[in-house]
Design a protein around this motif. Sequence first.
Motif, PDB file in Angstrom:
ATOM      1  N   ARG A 194       6.791  -2.226   2.807  1.00 41.03           N
ATOM      2  CA  ARG A 194       6.462  -0.738   2.212  1.00 41.03           C
ATOM      3  C   ARG A 194       5.075  -0.952   3.055  1.00 41.03           C
ATOM      4  NH1 ARG A 194       9.784   1.018  -1.149  1.00 41.03           N
ATOM      5  NH2 ARG A 194      10.567  -0.746  -2.957  1.00 41.03           N
ATOM      6  N   GLU A 197       6.296   1.454   5.768  1.00 44.26           N
ATOM      7  CA  GLU A 197       6.313   2.943   5.551  1.00 44.26           C
ATOM      8  C   GLU A 197       4.752   3.915   5.513  1.00 44.26           C
ATOM      9  OE1 GLU A 197       8.476   4.826   1.636  1.00 44.26           O
ATOM     10  OE2 GLU A 197       8.110   3.214   2.071  1.00 44.26           O
ATOM     11  N   HIS A 218       3.347  -4.265  -1.427  1.00 43.50           N
ATOM     12  CA  HIS A 218       4.151  -3.465  -2.252  1.00 43.50           C
ATOM     13  C   HIS A 218       4.282  -2.244  -2.673  1.00 43.50           C
ATOM     14  CE1 HIS A 218       6.543  -6.856  -2.028  1.00 43.50           C
ATOM     15  NE2 HIS A 218       5.544  -7.547  -3.091  1.00 43.50           N
ATOM     16  N   THR A 219       2.771  -1.618  -2.203  1.00 45.16           N
ATOM     17  CA  THR A 219       2.634   0.045  -2.580  1.00 45.16           C
ATOM     18  C   THR A 219       2.684   0.911  -2.184  1.00 45.16           C
ATOM     19  OG1 THR A 219       0.266  -0.704  -4.025  1.00 45.16           O
ATOM     20  CG2 THR A 219       0.408   1.445  -3.221  1.00 45.16           C
ATOM     21  N   ARG A 220       3.739   1.733  -2.509  1.00 46.83           N
ATOM     22  CA  ARG A 220       3.938   3.248  -2.272  1.00 46.83           C
ATOM     23  C   ARG A 220       3.878   4.948  -2.332  1.00 46.83           C
ATOM     24  NH1 ARG A 220       9.748   2.282  -5.713  1.00 46.83           N
ATOM     25  NH2 ARG A 220       9.192   1.401  -6.628  1.00 46.83           N
ATOM     26  N   ILE A 237       2.629   3.081  -7.350  1.00 47.92           N
ATOM     27  CA  ILE A 237       3.243   4.002  -7.484  1.00 47.92           C
ATOM     28  C   ILE A 237       2.797   4.926  -7.281  1.00 47.92           C
ATOM     29  CG2 ILE A 237       5.429   4.978  -7.050  1.00 47.92           C
ATOM     30  CD1 ILE A 237       6.394   2.725  -8.988  1.00 47.92           C
TER      31      ILE A 237
END
Length: 333
Positions: A194, A197, A218-220, A237
């Motif tokens: 993540r 990304e 884990h943040t998107r 998210i």
Amino acid sequence: MDDLGSADSLRLNLDYYDVRDPVLVIQGDNLFTIDLNDFIKTHETKGAVLTIALSVVDNVEEYGIAELDTDMRIKRFVEKPSAAEAPSKLANAGIYLLSPEIRRIVNDEELKKIVDERRRFDFGFDFIPYLVDKGFPVYGYTLNVWYDLGTPERYLKSMHEVLHGAMNIRILEERIAPGRNIWVQGYSEESFKRREEIIRKYNERKLFIDGAALIGRHTRIGEHSRISDSNIDNFCILGEHVTVERSAIMDAVRIGDHAQITDSIIGRKVVVESTHENPTVIKSTSVIGNAVQLEKGCRLVRTRINPGLKIPPGMSYTDQFLQTYEDIVERAT
């Protein structure tokens, strides 16, 4: 057994746990840097029963204010004085080092009588003035960096200054761009993906990060979104075209496309529904409690919402505090 205030909490714990050593007390709404070794050494060298960390403030009316002699001994202590009555601008930072003798003092019959009469035993209003007035050695210790996080405004101001380097915060990951305070966290294999990304989108200018930012594990974050001077915690998210400016987003928040969040605090597990046609706007020091659900098209200005409430689509509030489901209907504008 009733707890009659912050100093009474100390008394109860000293007795319950049979504490016979020095005690360090730190109020939970502080952010500060301190040399603990020097703090302890100063306390012991002065022979203090109580040493209080102090910091210079402008708004003396909101704090306990100390007057010192040339040896840093506290001569007078006034809780929340008017500006005219304040003996200095040195405020009680809510950090105390107490000698073992304190246990005997809090159980003195004279002090117990005062507590019984007032039905209160608070550090600032009662205990510190009592110790000073009785001639006990109470000393001050000045802090160079201290933030009071006790209001949303102060919390956000502190976050902004810390992100920009006011404190040496410990983050394992390196900054994602040279000379810029932008961090994206990632420890496990999945969270590292993540992280990569987000960095890729940032480098390809598909995601914009202005000022300083800390983005958790884990943040998107969707494409064409803009993050500015903000903290976004773990497992969040964010959709596409989302704007987050000078705000704090807690863990596991979901924010829909085109939402705009400015100068606000969003609690854990909040859901902010939003679309291009019906964007949700949250701004001007609004505070959203944990697990609130905002449907699309809502507009919140200087508004606070208690945890767990669900706000229907298209609702608008300005300068409101929504505590119940009745408030949701009655306070809409």
